[in-house]
Design a protein around this motif. Structure first.
Motif, short mmCIF file in Angstrom:
data_model
loop_
_atom_site.label_atom_id
_atom_site.label_comp_id
_atom_site.label_asym_id
_atom_site.label_seq_id
_atom_site.Cartn_x
_atom_site.Cartn_y
_atom_site.Cartn_z
N MET A 1 74.24 3.53 72.35
CA MET A 1 73.14 2.87 73.06
C MET A 1 71.95 3.81 73.12
N GLN A 2 70.79 3.28 72.79
CA GLN A 2 69.55 4.07 72.88
C GLN A 2 69.06 4.04 74.32
N LYS A 3 68.68 5.20 74.83
CA LYS A 3 68.18 5.30 76.20
C LYS A 3 66.72 5.68 76.19
N VAL A 4 65.93 4.96 76.99
CA VAL A 4 64.49 5.19 77.07
C VAL A 4 64.12 5.34 78.54
N ASP A 5 63.34 6.38 78.86
CA ASP A 5 62.81 6.54 80.21
C ASP A 5 61.36 6.06 80.22
N PHE A 6 61.00 5.30 81.25
CA PHE A 6 59.63 4.82 81.41
C PHE A 6 59.14 5.22 82.78
N GLU A 7 58.00 5.92 82.83
CA GLU A 7 57.45 6.37 84.11
C GLU A 7 56.37 5.41 84.58
N LEU A 8 56.57 4.86 85.77
CA LEU A 8 55.58 3.95 86.36
C LEU A 8 54.33 4.71 86.78
N THR A 9 53.18 4.05 86.67
CA THR A 9 51.94 4.62 87.17
C THR A 9 51.42 3.79 88.34
N SER A 10 52.21 2.80 88.76
CA SER A 10 51.87 1.95 89.91
C SER A 10 53.16 1.56 90.61
N ASP A 11 53.10 0.64 91.55
CA ASP A 11 54.28 0.25 92.31
C ASP A 11 55.31 -0.51 91.46
N PHE A 12 54.83 -1.26 90.47
CA PHE A 12 55.72 -2.06 89.63
C PHE A 12 55.06 -2.34 88.29
N ILE A 13 55.86 -2.88 87.37
CA ILE A 13 55.34 -3.36 86.09
C ILE A 13 56.03 -4.68 85.80
N GLU A 14 55.29 -5.61 85.21
CA GLU A 14 55.88 -6.89 84.85
C GLU A 14 56.82 -6.67 83.66
N LEU A 15 57.94 -7.39 83.67
CA LEU A 15 58.98 -7.19 82.68
C LEU A 15 58.45 -7.32 81.25
N ASN A 16 57.68 -8.35 80.97
CA ASN A 16 57.18 -8.54 79.60
C ASN A 16 56.29 -7.38 79.16
N GLN A 17 55.52 -6.81 80.08
CA GLN A 17 54.65 -5.67 79.76
C GLN A 17 55.48 -4.40 79.53
N LEU A 18 56.55 -4.24 80.29
CA LEU A 18 57.43 -3.10 80.10
C LEU A 18 58.00 -3.10 78.68
N LEU A 19 58.47 -4.26 78.25
CA LEU A 19 59.04 -4.37 76.91
C LEU A 19 58.00 -3.99 75.85
N LYS A 20 56.76 -4.37 76.07
CA LYS A 20 55.69 -4.02 75.14
C LYS A 20 55.42 -2.52 75.16
N LEU A 21 55.32 -1.94 76.34
CA LEU A 21 54.95 -0.53 76.45
C LEU A 21 56.02 0.44 75.94
N VAL A 22 57.27 0.03 75.97
CA VAL A 22 58.32 0.90 75.43
C VAL A 22 58.54 0.67 73.94
N GLY A 23 57.80 -0.28 73.36
CA GLY A 23 57.84 -0.48 71.92
C GLY A 23 58.87 -1.47 71.41
N LEU A 24 59.43 -2.28 72.30
CA LEU A 24 60.42 -3.27 71.85
C LEU A 24 59.76 -4.51 71.25
N CYS A 25 58.46 -4.67 71.47
CA CYS A 25 57.71 -5.78 70.89
C CYS A 25 56.25 -5.37 70.79
N ASP A 26 55.46 -6.18 70.08
CA ASP A 26 54.06 -5.83 69.83
C ASP A 26 53.08 -6.34 70.87
N SER A 27 53.49 -7.31 71.69
CA SER A 27 52.57 -7.90 72.66
C SER A 27 53.32 -8.40 73.88
N GLY A 28 52.57 -8.66 74.94
CA GLY A 28 53.18 -9.23 76.14
C GLY A 28 53.76 -10.61 75.87
#
Length: 78
Positions: free
Chosen positions: A1-28
């Motif tokens: 299993m590939q493990k990725v750490d994502f550091e928040l810069t605010s209180d939360f992130i929307e799930l679709n945007q998280l997937l985009k920012l970690v590179g699992l997809c190209d857009s929200g």
């Protein structure tokens, strides 16, 4: 299993945007499609809300990728 750490810069992130920012997809929009497919789990439970608020300490799994959401470095924790 590939493990990725994502550091928040605010209180939360929307799930679709998280997937985009970690590179699992190209857009929200593509992130929304991944969530709608039923392949996304948050803390072990299937998540179908495309804009679910993901907060520090939660784990998101998509296929063989596990994303750990971290709080801001240096921020005061509970």
């Amino acid at each position: 299993m590939q493990k990725v750490d994502f550091e928040l810069t605010s209180d939360f992130i929307e799930l679709n945007q998280l997937l985009k920012l970690v590179g699992l997809c190209d857009s929200g929009g593509a992130g929304k499609q991944i969530v709608a497919s039923g392949d996304v789990r948050v803390d072990g439970k299937q998540e179908l809300r495309k804009t679910a608020k993901i907060r520090a300490g939660q784990h998101v799994t998509v296929g063989d990728v596990r994303i750990t959401v971290l709080g801001q470095q240096g921020a005061d924790g509970p």
